[in-house]
Motif scaffolding. Structure first.
Motif, PDB file in Angstrom:
ATOM      1  N   VAL A  32       0.773  -1.247   0.018  1.00  0.00           N
ATOM      2  CA  VAL A  32       0.128   0.106  -0.078  1.00  0.00           C
ATOM      3  C   VAL A  32       1.018   1.277  -0.064  1.00  0.00           C
ATOM      4  CG1 VAL A  32      -0.236  -0.217   2.553  1.00  0.00           C
ATOM      5  CG2 VAL A  32      -1.859   1.323   1.291  1.00  0.00           C
ATOM      6  N   GLY A  33       0.628   2.297  -0.684  1.00  0.00           N
ATOM      7  CA  GLY A  33       1.350   3.531  -0.962  1.00  0.00           C
ATOM      8  C   GLY A  33       0.822   4.791  -0.412  1.00  0.00           C
ATOM      9  N   TRP A  34       1.489   5.330   0.312  1.00  0.00           N
ATOM     10  CA  TRP A  34       0.798   6.603   0.937  1.00  0.00           C
ATOM     11  C   TRP A  34       1.717   7.676   0.376  1.00  0.00           C
ATOM     12  CZ3 TRP A  34      -3.326   5.557   3.941  1.00  0.00           C
ATOM     13  CH2 TRP A  34      -3.137   4.267   4.041  1.00  0.00           C
ATOM     14  N   ARG A  35       0.946   8.778  -0.258  1.00  0.00           N
ATOM     15  CA  ARG A  35       1.572   9.811  -0.788  1.00  0.00           C
ATOM     16  C   ARG A  35       2.009  11.152   0.166  1.00  0.00           C
ATOM     17  NH1 ARG A  35       0.143  13.808  -5.414  1.00  0.00           N
ATOM     18  NH2 ARG A  35       2.247  14.365  -6.170  1.00  0.00           N
ATOM     19  N   ALA A  36       3.204  11.594   0.211  1.00  0.00           N
ATOM     20  CA  ALA A  36       3.462  12.806   0.802  1.00  0.00           C
ATOM     21  C   ALA A  36       3.271  14.112   0.297  1.00  0.00           C
ATOM     22  CB  ALA A  36       5.246  12.698   1.153  1.00  0.00           C
ATOM     23  N   VAL A  37       3.392  15.252   1.006  1.00  0.00           N
ATOM     24  CA  VAL A  37       2.698  16.408   0.549  1.00  0.00           C
ATOM     25  C   VAL A  37       3.949  17.350  -0.237  1.00  0.00           C
ATOM     26  CG1 VAL A  37       1.072  16.625   2.350  1.00  0.00           C
ATOM     27  CG2 VAL A  37       3.238  17.739   2.639  1.00  0.00           C
ATOM     28  N   SER A  38       5.086  16.691  -0.072  1.00  0.00           N
ATOM     29  CA  SER A  38       6.218  17.230  -0.766  1.00  0.00           C
ATOM     30  C   SER A  38       7.568  16.544  -0.393  1.00  0.00           C
ATOM     31  CB  SER A  38       6.607  18.583   0.065  1.00  0.00           C
ATOM     32  OG  SER A  38       7.157  18.515   1.296  1.00  0.00           O
ATOM     33  N   PRO A  39       8.368  16.957  -1.469  1.00  0.00           N
ATOM     34  CA  PRO A  39       9.815  16.017  -1.345  1.00  0.00           C
ATOM     35  C   PRO A  39      10.333  16.174   0.332  1.00  0.00           C
ATOM     36  CG  PRO A  39       9.720  17.048  -3.258  1.00  0.00           C
ATOM     37  CD  PRO A  39       8.636  17.731  -2.559  1.00  0.00           C
ATOM     38  N   GLN A  40      10.211  17.439   0.819  1.00  0.00           N
ATOM     39  CA  GLN A  40      10.596  17.517   2.170  1.00  0.00           C
ATOM     40  C   GLN A  40      10.109  16.795   3.242  1.00  0.00           C
ATOM     41  OE1 GLN A  40       9.575  19.819   0.091  1.00  0.00           O
ATOM     42  NE2 GLN A  40      11.426  21.469  -0.505  1.00  0.00           N
ATOM     43  N   ALA A  41       8.617  16.685   3.137  1.00  0.00           N
ATOM     44  CA  ALA A  41       7.812  16.023   3.919  1.00  0.00           C
ATOM     45  C   ALA A  41       8.093  14.394   3.719  1.00  0.00           C
ATOM     46  CB  ALA A  41       6.322  16.234   3.594  1.00  0.00           C
ATOM     47  N   LEU A  42       8.530  14.042   2.687  1.00  0.00           N
ATOM     48  CA  LEU A  42       8.855  12.607   2.453  1.00  0.00           C
ATOM     49  C   LEU A  42       9.957  12.422   3.225  1.00  0.00           C
ATOM     50  CD1 LEU A  42       8.632   9.816   0.975  1.00  0.00           C
ATOM     51  CD2 LEU A  42       9.993  10.709  -0.931  1.00  0.00           C
ATOM     52  N   ALA A  43      10.981  13.193   3.138  1.00  0.00           N
ATOM     53  CA  ALA A  43      12.320  13.136   3.875  1.00  0.00           C
ATOM     54  C   ALA A  43      12.200  13.141   5.338  1.00  0.00           C
ATOM     55  CB  ALA A  43      13.357  14.331   3.512  1.00  0.00           C
ATOM     56  N   ARG A  44      11.234  13.904   5.927  1.00  0.00           N
ATOM     57  CA  ARG A  44      10.960  13.924   7.226  1.00  0.00           C
ATOM     58  C   ARG A  44      10.388  12.414   7.659  1.00  0.00           C
ATOM     59  NH1 ARG A  44       9.389  19.557   6.044  1.00  0.00           N
ATOM     60  NH2 ARG A  44       7.385  18.971   5.930  1.00  0.00           N
ATOM     61  N   ARG A  45       9.332  12.027   6.725  1.00  0.00           N
ATOM     62  CA  ARG A  45       8.867  11.018   7.263  1.00  0.00           C
ATOM     63  C   ARG A  45       9.436   9.835   7.319  1.00  0.00           C
ATOM     64  NH1 ARG A  45       6.732  12.070  10.739  1.00  0.00           N
ATOM     65  NH2 ARG A  45       7.520  14.258  10.472  1.00  0.00           N
ATOM     66  N   VAL A  46      10.635   9.637   6.253  1.00  0.00           N
ATOM     67  CA  VAL A  46      11.502   8.324   6.290  1.00  0.00           C
ATOM     68  C   VAL A  46      12.335   8.608   7.402  1.00  0.00           C
ATOM     69  CG1 VAL A  46      13.501   7.642   4.993  1.00  0.00           C
ATOM     70  CG2 VAL A  46      11.456   8.409   3.702  1.00  0.00           C
ATOM     71  N   ALA A  47      12.615   9.808   7.787  1.00  0.00           N
ATOM     72  CA  ALA A  47      13.544   9.869   8.954  1.00  0.00           C
ATOM     73  C   ALA A  47      12.806   9.430  10.407  1.00  0.00           C
ATOM     74  CB  ALA A  47      13.867  11.498   9.440  1.00  0.00           C
ATOM     75  N   ALA A  48      11.648   9.784  10.252  1.00  0.00           N
ATOM     76  CA  ALA A  48      10.656   9.391  11.675  1.00  0.00           C
ATOM     77  C   ALA A  48      10.581   7.869  11.500  1.00  0.00           C
ATOM     78  CB  ALA A  48       9.290  10.039  11.179  1.00  0.00           C
ATOM     79  N   LEU A  49      10.319   7.231  10.328  1.00  0.00           N
ATOM     80  CA  LEU A  49      10.371   5.928  10.419  1.00  0.00           C
ATOM     81  C   LEU A  49      11.459   5.329  10.907  1.00  0.00           C
ATOM     82  CD1 LEU A  49       8.667   5.387   6.902  1.00  0.00           C
ATOM     83  CD2 LEU A  49       7.615   4.514   9.010  1.00  0.00           C
ATOM     84  N   ARG A  50      12.729   5.870  10.486  1.00  0.00           N
ATOM     85  CA  ARG A  50      14.212   5.066  10.811  1.00  0.00           C
ATOM     86  C   ARG A  50      14.179   5.419  12.428  1.00  0.00           C
ATOM     87  NH1 ARG A  50      17.454   7.019   5.308  1.00  0.00           N
ATOM     88  NH2 ARG A  50      17.331   5.088   4.353  1.00  0.00           N
TER      89      ARG A  50
END
Length: 320
Positions: free
Chosen positions: A75-93
């Motif tokens: 399942v794929g979740w879409r982020a609101v921006s490239p910066q938001a994507l980077a923040r969510r990857v950091a949060a997952l890690r």
């Protein structure tokens, strides 16, 4: 149990972008989704079909893949921006949820793929290809993704997904902390732990439902839902399914939680699919999650329709 919202709500993830369903009867499932459910086929490659609802803004929201057994591919979740994507990857890690970057797929760019605590494969991404209608599919109103062309049920847009989890509160807490899901409603029957949670990213009733896995396994799918415009469309879907020989599992009726109008069927591959309309919308920034102990007034649904045993017993992959 902690049901409090984070100190500062996170709005880095915008929507359920797409889902991949696995099917052991690819041609039959594809025929169901195109001719009966009413999705449009965008592309076929590598043993997969890519489809969309007429109201989806994205190029594709469903990937259907031939496999040995039914279930959720990812399942794929879409982020609101490239910066938001980077923040969510950091949060997952930071939360110990490790994953890897993939190059992307038909309709979307690079994505960070990980496995949720409940076992389902998920990804978060930003780059996405928009659908650009031409010819008869070009709408007369430019703020519509395409002309309202119905085939079969006429599923409009991807709406939500329901996954099973051995640990419902543990899974939802990770999803809240890492991707910003907000808890809207949850179910704690008398004498039991939490068995269900309904969460959204923005102001919908839910983008993600998490219900308790009763078997000693993980990673299973309960259902995937596409929305239609109104209750009448759900009733029309019931007539359409019946006319086209597709058995109805449950509904049409109204959910107690979310207040959505619903209808469920099992597609030929074995995955449960919902036709959904309505549902509450949440605008208050300080919404307090609603705790349920039973269905409304002891009824199985908002208006008293009983839940069939298959609804609690069937999930994919089916356990042998």
């Amino acid at each position: 149990m902690n049901t409090a919202l984070p100190e500062e709500p996170v709005y880095d993830v915008a929507q359920l972008g797409h889902a991949e369903l696995l099917t052991p009867v690819y041609e039959d499932s594809l025929r169901f989704f195109v001719d009966i459910y009413g999705l449009d086929l965008v592309a076929e490659e590598g043993g997969s079909a890519y489809l969309r609802g007429w109201g989806d803004t994205e190029l594709t929201t469903l990937k259907l893949t031939a496999a040995a057994q039914a279930g959720l591919g990812h399942v794929g979740w879409r982020a609101v921006s490239p910066q938001a994507l980077a923040r969510r990857v950091a949060a997952l890690r930071a939360a110990g949820v490790e994953g890897e970057w993939i190059d992307g797929d038909v309709g979307h760019g690079k994505a960070y793929r990980f496995r949720a605590p409940s076992g389902q494969l998920m990804e978060v991404y930003y780059e996405s290809e928009k659908y650009h209608p031409t010819g008869a599919r070009k709408p007369y109103l430019p703020n519509q993704p395409q002309a309202e062309i119905h085939r079969g049920v006429g599923a409009q847009r991807i709406d939500h997904i329901n996954i099973l989890a051995p640990d419902v509160p543990g899974t939802r807490e990770v999803m809240a902390r890492t991707l910003g899901f907000k808890l809207r409603e949850y179910l704690v029957p008398p004498g039991q732990g939490e068995v269900g949670a309904w969460m959204s990213l923005m102001n919908k009733a839910h983008d993600l439902a998490i219900t308790r896995e009763a078997e000693p396994t993980s990673g299973r799918l309960h259902h995937l839902a596409y929305a239609v415009e109104n209750r009448e469309d759900v009733l029309r879907a019931a007539d359409t399914f019946s006319q086209l020989g597709q058995p109805i599992e449950f509904g049409p009726a109204k959910h107690s939680r979310t207040q959505g109008f619903f209808l469920y069927v099992i597609e030929p591959g074995g995955n449960r699919i919902e036709v959904f309309s309505g549902g509450i919308h949440i605008f208050a920034p300080d919404w307090e999650p609603v705790r349920w102990t039973t269905e409304a007034g002891g009824r199985s649904t908002a208006w008293g329709l009983d839940v069939p045993p298959s609804f609690h017993g069937h999930a994919t992959p089916v356990l042998v």
